[in-house]
Design an enzyme around this catalytic site. Sequence first.
Site, PDB file in Angstrom:
ATOM      1  N   THR A   1       0.825  -1.214   0.000  1.00 33.42           N
ATOM      2  CA  THR A   1       0.000   0.000   0.000  1.00 33.42           C
ATOM      3  C   THR A   1       0.860   1.266   0.000  1.00 33.42           C
ATOM      4  OG1 THR A   1      -1.414   1.301   1.482  1.00 33.42           O
ATOM      5  CG2 THR A   1      -0.134  -0.398   2.513  1.00 33.42           C
ATOM      6  N   ASP A   2       0.309   2.341  -0.522  1.00 31.03           N
ATOM      7  CA  ASP A   2       1.020   3.631  -0.466  1.00 31.03           C
ATOM      8  C   ASP A   2       1.157   4.134   0.976  1.00 31.03           C
ATOM      9  OD1 ASP A   2      -1.668   4.279  -0.048  1.00 31.03           O
ATOM     10  OD2 ASP A   2      -1.718   5.930  -1.489  1.00 31.03           O
ATOM     11  N   GLU A   3       0.370   3.558   1.890  1.00 31.90           N
ATOM     12  CA  GLU A   3       0.393   4.051   3.276  1.00 31.90           C
ATOM     13  C   GLU A   3       1.728   3.768   3.964  1.00 31.90           C
ATOM     14  OE1 GLU A   3      -3.256   3.503   5.491  1.00 31.90           O
ATOM     15  OE2 GLU A   3      -4.405   3.328   3.647  1.00 31.90           O
TER      16      GLU A   3
ATOM     17  N   TYR B   1      -1.635  -0.453  11.107  1.00 31.13           N
ATOM     18  CA  TYR B   1      -1.830  -1.122   9.806  1.00 31.13           C
ATOM     19  C   TYR B   1      -0.657  -0.851   8.877  1.00 31.13           C
ATOM     20  CZ  TYR B   1      -3.302  -1.505   4.929  1.00 31.13           C
ATOM     21  OH  TYR B   1      -3.334  -1.779   3.580  1.00 31.13           O
TER      22      TYR B   1
ATOM     23  N   LYS C   1       2.291  -3.341   7.406  1.00 31.39           N
ATOM     24  CA  LYS C   1       2.500  -3.551   5.961  1.00 31.39           C
ATOM     25  C   LYS C   1       3.946  -3.205   5.592  1.00 31.39           C
ATOM     26  CE  LYS C   1      -0.023  -4.583   3.091  1.00 31.39           C
ATOM     27  NZ  LYS C   1      -0.472  -5.897   2.556  1.00 31.39           N
TER      28      LYS C   1
END
Length: 341
Positions: free
Chosen positions: A131-133, A156, A160
């Site tokens: 994810t870009d997060e 989260y 990741k």
Amino acid sequence: MAERTILVTGGAGFIGANFVHALVELRPDWRIVNLDALTYAGNLENLTEVEGNPNYTFVHGDITSTDDVSKAFDACGDDAPVSVVHFAAESHVDRSIHWPLPSVQTNVIGTQVLLDEFRRRSAQRFLHVSTDEVYGALGEEGMFTEETPLAPNSPYSSSKAGSDLLVRAAVHTHDVDAVITRCSNNYGPYQFPEKLIPLMIANASEDKPLPVYGDGLYVRDWIYVRDHCEAILRVLEAGRKGEAYNVGGNNEYPNIEIVRRILSILGKPESLITYVKDRPGHDRRYAIDASKIRSELGWEPRFDFGTALPLTIEWYQTHSVWLQRVRSGEYRDYYARQYGS
Ligand code: NAD
Ligand code: TYD
């Protein structure tokens, strides 16, 4: 004989299920084995159309269990090379804030269990869906590139990022053929209605309040799930070993604008908007520079918000039984009824 076997993890979730549907359509000769623990986010009713397909097998199991992962590889057979496309995760930021341990267990430990078995089986390619997060948050300017340092802010995104680093370590230490995709916020069919877009569609349809966090000016870059699935397939087939590829839709919008658009398409009043307490540590803005996947692999998003948001709303309207069964929890009976345990 299948040309290739894809072990999909988390295929009963939102993006995983869309990916299974896309593969059946785009690569009908490939075998698909779907390993999923059926957590609250796993819904076999997302996959009823592929159930009878002789090239599709479901394995009920947990990626943190070495036995379950081994069982899933066994189900792949040995007549075609096996690649893993790894979606399974605890994917919701708000849940990870309240209950961080499941994110660490599934996202970090589960990824390592998969990598170990992948290596033991000398499998072909490991595609890690990230994810870009993992890059953290942006202010008003700038975009995430693949060179942006990892600086995750929530349990989260931190878990990741941990999984991304374990994939990197497997490449560097053991020469594993792995690739990573880092995508922005997805929307489309089969998304669990705890995430912004399906939650707002579901609440607006029932004339319930639409909870907008903080000032509603948080910005995400939205991509239609089908575009993400096609990007994953492209990276699986042509991405360079050890590389990460950003995937984004070039569709940046503040949350409040999305909520207003949904209300307008549904013909519902803005009085349903309810500003609520902000998410702790809320990332202000995400924006993706996807020029690497565009120039190296020739992938382009095909859908923009103007077409795909109405399509998505229509999908939830025509699948009101699916939505109602998810909202009531009835979808959780499906496995026992279908598979008898
Ligand atoms: P989701 O929450 O809808 O689905 C997750 C799936 O994984 C479910 O089917 C669940 O049952 C399964 N699962 C969870 N824990 C498991 C375990 N221990 N063992 C086996 N299966 C397990 O998630 P999603 O939105 O489809 O996201 C899929 C992947 O894409 C995730 O890795 C997520 O980080 C990534 N991603 C999501 C988005 C997004 O906008 N949704 C954006 C970028 C990246
Ligand atoms: P979400 O769909 O949870 O994705 P993520 O946190 O991974 O970006 O949330 C998207 C944006 O919408 C985020 O800024 C939080 C906001 N949001 C609300 O304002 N209200 C809600 O009820 C939810 C679920 C999210």
